[in-house]
Write a protein that holds these residues in place. Structure first.
Motif: not given
Ligand code: C2E
Ligand code: MG
Ligand code: MG
Ligand code: MG
Length: 292
Positions: A58-61, A77-79, A117-119, A239-241, A257-259
């Protein structure tokens, strides 16, 4: 960028900018308190192997559950966290929580689940990431091979030599390194070969196009085959479809990974998914298509 203009250019100040600056200041104040008040939370999105059809990680978001406002996505808010330096304590919180959670899943019986984990670039520049990772792994008693760090090209480009050194140190610790959003920057995979990258995550902008344009399809195919020849594995993002999945399966992408499989989920829903839905239908992955 709008904010920078507002700060540096007094003569082009407008009422609208005033509102923006106020909002920004409010966001900044709120974010300072978010950690202490436990308003940050991790959501989890499964990654599914196309070889086995199984969820392998799993990816932590991160999300910010802001009282009176709702769930704020990371792009909002990350920026700001990076600008203010708050990304350092926030990033550490993410890493600790993510490692502790996957360790708990291992103990609960999901033995080989990985956590990504995203860094961000700023973390790499302002903090000794290998040392932090070593500490967090020791504290959580998580085996290094289950942790994957996701970096973007922009991280690698900022200060390639320092980053390459830190990455080699991370490889010695035994964690996996993946390149996030691949294809959105300007580097070729052969240039990236100087970094010890295990996994290439193909950006969702390519995946969106694989079934609608010949260019999208051929770009994605060539990323997959280049990655393979460089001994890196591939994960398709966004990946959505069914059609996209079919394309990636035929072209031997390693994972998706995807919806289509699942959106990022809060902890309780992820727990449910792990108990109920941990694989793709068998005709949707390599193992079955190989038999056909
Ligand atoms: P990312 O690491 O490229 O994460 C993928 C983003 O695509 C996630 O958005 C996810 O919800 C979204 N996604 C996944 N599957 C699909 C899909 O099928 N269709 C569409 N349209 N989108 C999909 P999210 O969660 O809003 O995160 C955005 C970005 O924020 C992440 O891109 C990552 O760069 C950053 N981020 C998230 N969590 C962290 C964190 O803990 N630390 C840091 N530094 N950055 C984070
Ligand atoms: Mg990512
Ligand atoms: Mg990505
Ligand atoms: Mg992204």
């Amino acid at each position: 960028a709008a904010k920078d203009k507002g700060r540096n250019c007094a003569h082009c100040y407008t009422a609208e900018m005033g509102v923006q600056i106020e909002e920004q200041a409010d966001l900044e104040k709120g974010l300072h308190q978010a950690l202490l008040r436990k308003e940050l939370e991790l959501h989890y999105q499964p990654k599914v192997s196309l070889k086995s059809g199984q969820v392998y990680g799993v990816e932590a978001l991160i999300r910010w559950r802001r009282p009176g406002i709702g769930l704020i996505p990371p792009d909002s808010f990350i920026p700001l966290a990076e600008e203010t330096g708050l990304i350092i304590p926030i990033g550490e919180w993410v890493l600790r929580n993510a490692c502790a959670q996957v360790k708990a899943w291992h103990i609960a019986g999901y033995k080989d689940l990985t956590i990504a984990v995203n860094v961000s670039a700023l973390q790499f520049r302002q903090q000794n990431i290998p040392e932090l990772v070593r500490n967090v792994l020791a504290d959580s008693k998580l085996e290094p091979k289950y942790l994957e760090l996701e970096l973007t090209e922009s991280v690698l480009m900022q200060d390639p030599e320092t980053i390459a050194l830190a990455m080699r140190e991370l490889k010695e610790i035994g964690v996996r390194l993946s390149l996030d959003d691949f294809g959105t920057g300007y580097s070729s995979l052969s240039y990236l070969k100087q970094f010890p990258i295990d996994v290439v995550k193909i950006d969702q902008s390519f995946i969106r196009d694989v079934t609608s344009s010949i260019n999208g399809a051929s770009l994605t195919k060539s990323i997959i085959s280049m990655a393979e020849s460089l001994h890196m594995t591939t994960v398709a993002e966004g990946v959505e479809t069914e059609e996209q999945l079919g394309f990636l399966n035929i072209n031997r992408c390693d994972a998706i990974q995807g919806y289509y499989f699942s959106r990022p989920l809060p902890l309780n829903e992820m727990v449910k998914l792990l108990a109920e839905k941990t694989h793709l239908p068998s005709d949707r992955c390599h193992s079955e298509s190989a038999k056909r």
